[in-house]
Design a protein around this motif. Sequence first.
Motif, PDB file in Angstrom:
ATOM      1  N   UNK A 106      21.672   4.694   2.684  1.00  0.00           N
ATOM      2  CA  UNK A 106      20.980   5.178   1.503  1.00  0.00           C
ATOM      3  C   UNK A 106      21.548   4.487   0.264  1.00  0.00           C
ATOM      4  N   UNK A 107      20.776   4.535  -0.796  1.00  0.00           N
ATOM      5  CA  UNK A 107      21.226   4.025  -2.092  1.00  0.00           C
ATOM      6  C   UNK A 107      20.292   4.571  -3.157  1.00  0.00           C
ATOM      7  N   UNK A 108      20.855   4.972  -4.278  1.00  0.00           N
ATOM      8  CA  UNK A 108      20.062   5.442  -5.408  1.00  0.00           C
ATOM      9  C   UNK A 108      20.619   4.794  -6.666  1.00  0.00           C
ATOM     10  N   UNK A 145      27.260   4.730   8.985  1.00  0.00           N
ATOM     11  CA  UNK A 145      26.389   4.874   7.828  1.00  0.00           C
ATOM     12  C   UNK A 145      26.977   4.092   6.664  1.00  0.00           C
ATOM     13  N   UNK A 146      26.128   3.718   5.734  1.00  0.00           N
ATOM     14  CA  UNK A 146      26.627   2.988   4.574  1.00  0.00           C
ATOM     15  C   UNK A 146      25.764   3.260   3.358  1.00  0.00           C
ATOM     16  N   UNK A 147      26.358   3.027   2.193  1.00  0.00           N
ATOM     17  CA  UNK A 147      25.684   3.237   0.910  1.00  0.00           C
ATOM     18  C   UNK A 147      25.871   1.995   0.055  1.00  0.00           C
ATOM     19  N   UNK A 148      24.794   1.534  -0.577  1.00  0.00           N
ATOM     20  CA  UNK A 148      24.910   0.376  -1.457  1.00  0.00           C
ATOM     21  C   UNK A 148      24.354   0.688  -2.853  1.00  0.00           C
ATOM     22  N   UNK A 149      24.670   1.887  -3.338  1.00  0.00           N
ATOM     23  CA  UNK A 149      24.253   2.264  -4.680  1.00  0.00           C
ATOM     24  C   UNK A 149      24.818   1.282  -5.706  1.00  0.00           C
ATOM     25  N   UNK A 150      23.973   0.849  -6.628  1.00  0.00           N
ATOM     26  CA  UNK A 150      24.375  -0.036  -7.715  1.00  0.00           C
ATOM     27  C   UNK A 150      24.338   0.743  -9.033  1.00  0.00           C
ATOM     28  N   UNK A 151      25.188   0.375  -9.960  1.00  0.00           N
ATOM     29  CA  UNK A 151      25.285   1.064 -11.246  1.00  0.00           C
ATOM     30  C   UNK A 151      24.298   0.448 -12.237  1.00  0.00           C
ATOM     31  N   UNK A 152      23.092   0.944 -12.230  1.00  0.00           N
ATOM     32  CA  UNK A 152      22.024   0.380 -13.044  1.00  0.00           C
ATOM     33  C   UNK A 152      22.370   0.379 -14.528  1.00  0.00           C
ATOM     34  N   UNK A 153      23.030   1.434 -14.981  1.00  0.00           N
ATOM     35  CA  UNK A 153      23.354   1.543 -16.404  1.00  0.00           C
ATOM     36  C   UNK A 153      24.316   0.444 -16.860  1.00  0.00           C
ATOM     37  N   UNK A 154      25.059  -0.125 -15.917  1.00  0.00           N
ATOM     38  CA  UNK A 154      25.949  -1.238 -16.226  1.00  0.00           C
ATOM     39  C   UNK A 154      25.229  -2.577 -16.046  1.00  0.00           C
ATOM     40  N   UNK A 155      24.480  -2.685 -14.973  1.00  0.00           N
ATOM     41  CA  UNK A 155      23.836  -3.954 -14.626  1.00  0.00           C
ATOM     42  C   UNK A 155      22.814  -4.369 -15.669  1.00  0.00           C
ATOM     43  N   UNK A 156      22.044  -3.398 -16.187  1.00  0.00           N
ATOM     44  CA  UNK A 156      20.995  -3.742 -17.139  1.00  0.00           C
ATOM     45  C   UNK A 156      21.542  -4.319 -18.437  1.00  0.00           C
ATOM     46  N   UNK A 211      28.607   4.909  -5.093  1.00  0.00           N
ATOM     47  CA  UNK A 211      29.423   3.703  -4.978  1.00  0.00           C
ATOM     48  C   UNK A 211      29.200   3.081  -3.605  1.00  0.00           C
ATOM     49  N   UNK A 212      29.627   1.857  -3.453  1.00  0.00           N
ATOM     50  CA  UNK A 212      29.576   1.213  -2.152  1.00  0.00           C
ATOM     51  C   UNK A 212      30.495   1.933  -1.179  1.00  0.00           C
ATOM     52  N   UNK A 213      30.031   2.081   0.050  1.00  0.00           N
ATOM     53  CA  UNK A 213      30.851   2.750   1.063  1.00  0.00           C
ATOM     54  C   UNK A 213      30.298   2.442   2.450  1.00  0.00           C
ATOM     55  N   UNK A 252      23.614  -9.195  -4.400  1.00  0.00           N
ATOM     56  CA  UNK A 252      24.786  -8.338  -4.594  1.00  0.00           C
ATOM     57  C   UNK A 252      24.938  -7.255  -3.526  1.00  0.00           C
ATOM     58  N   UNK A 253      23.892  -6.480  -3.278  1.00  0.00           N
ATOM     59  CA  UNK A 253      24.014  -5.347  -2.346  1.00  0.00           C
ATOM     60  C   UNK A 253      24.272  -5.785  -0.918  1.00  0.00           C
ATOM     61  N   UNK A 254      23.845  -6.992  -0.558  1.00  0.00           N
ATOM     62  CA  UNK A 254      24.052  -7.443   0.821  1.00  0.00           C
ATOM     63  C   UNK A 254      25.528  -7.644   1.154  1.00  0.00           C
ATOM     64  N   UNK A 255      26.397  -7.637   0.153  1.00  0.00           N
ATOM     65  CA  UNK A 255      27.835  -7.637   0.434  1.00  0.00           C
ATOM     66  C   UNK A 255      28.187  -6.448   1.328  1.00  0.00           C
ATOM     67  N   UNK A 256      27.606  -5.311   1.008  1.00  0.00           N
ATOM     68  CA  UNK A 256      27.875  -4.094   1.782  1.00  0.00           C
ATOM     69  C   UNK A 256      27.102  -4.099   3.101  1.00  0.00           C
TER      70      UNK A 256
END
Length: 324
Positions: A229-231, A152-163, A237-239, A179-183
């Motif tokens: 999953x990702x939210x 399983x993997x997670x590619x959650x991005x930190x929207x509050x930072x990215x924006x 965080x990425x995992x 960016x997320x495809x790194x994970x």
Amino acid sequence: MSNNIGANVWLIGTGYMGIEYAKVLTNLEVSYQVIGRSVESTKAFETSTNKTARSGGLEKWLKGSPPVPDHVIVAVSLNQLKETTSLLLDYGIKNILVEKPAGLKYEEVEFLSQKVISLEANIFVAYNRRFYASTLKAMNIIKEDGGVSSFNFEFTEWSHKIEKLNKPKNDLENWFFVNSTHVVDLAFFIGGLPSKLVSFTAGSLDWYSKASRFAGCGITDQGALFNYSANWKSPGRWAVEIITPKHRLIFKPLEKLQIQEIGSVKVNFVEEIDYSLDEDFKPGLYKQTTCFLNPQSNFRDYLVTIQQHNYLCQKVYSEIENPS
């Protein structure tokens, strides 16, 4: 390192990634030339690396008809990746390592994938996380354990930072791909390519209209089950977690490997890993660059070809981002 590996190299780009590649190439004692665009960027590069760089951009450099090098590394900005790589192919370059994800959109990757076939050249896409010390160790453990059962993997991005980042609108609107495809690439590299994939998305963001939540599952060509999953509106965080018949291998953060033994709830960091190259250079970059310059490398098949990358773009990434 013997300097007959990649004896003649061009490094295109004098920004952050160009500087990181220069550190590796200098350590490898490789003969290389650096081509940048602006005078400001090349001067900053020279100050950081003590290596001379030529300003004016690739087109100006090629007008001087320089001899065709053995290898070229493309480390330019996102919106220049496809055009720069295409120019190099037209000039007769046969071995190119282009920074991920090789283009700003899936269509640009497909263009390069088709173009490279007719020219009988090689393009590799620099997904350096495949070359982390944590990844290399995990691959050995997986082989000893008899393969991957599930992951399983997670590619959650930190929207509050990215924006708040000073990024072009196109970069942000394609954030999953760039960016997320790194994970995602790392997870499917270790666990196997999907043969069946079911994806779901929901929500949106001001800077990314396609979705803010992602979930999905499937089965790989090796029979391993997976889910993700990702939210992007919540903490995370990425995992990546890989499950074998004997172990649970945990990349959280991706640069370090943790392990859980069967029959135990304890999770420990794997101690017998030499992280020195990932600490002295940008993680994964040293091994990746060495493999690109040396066709005889034991890890040569860890490199992502443009054709493999295009397959993932068309069949996997696009489905995760925009479920059919």
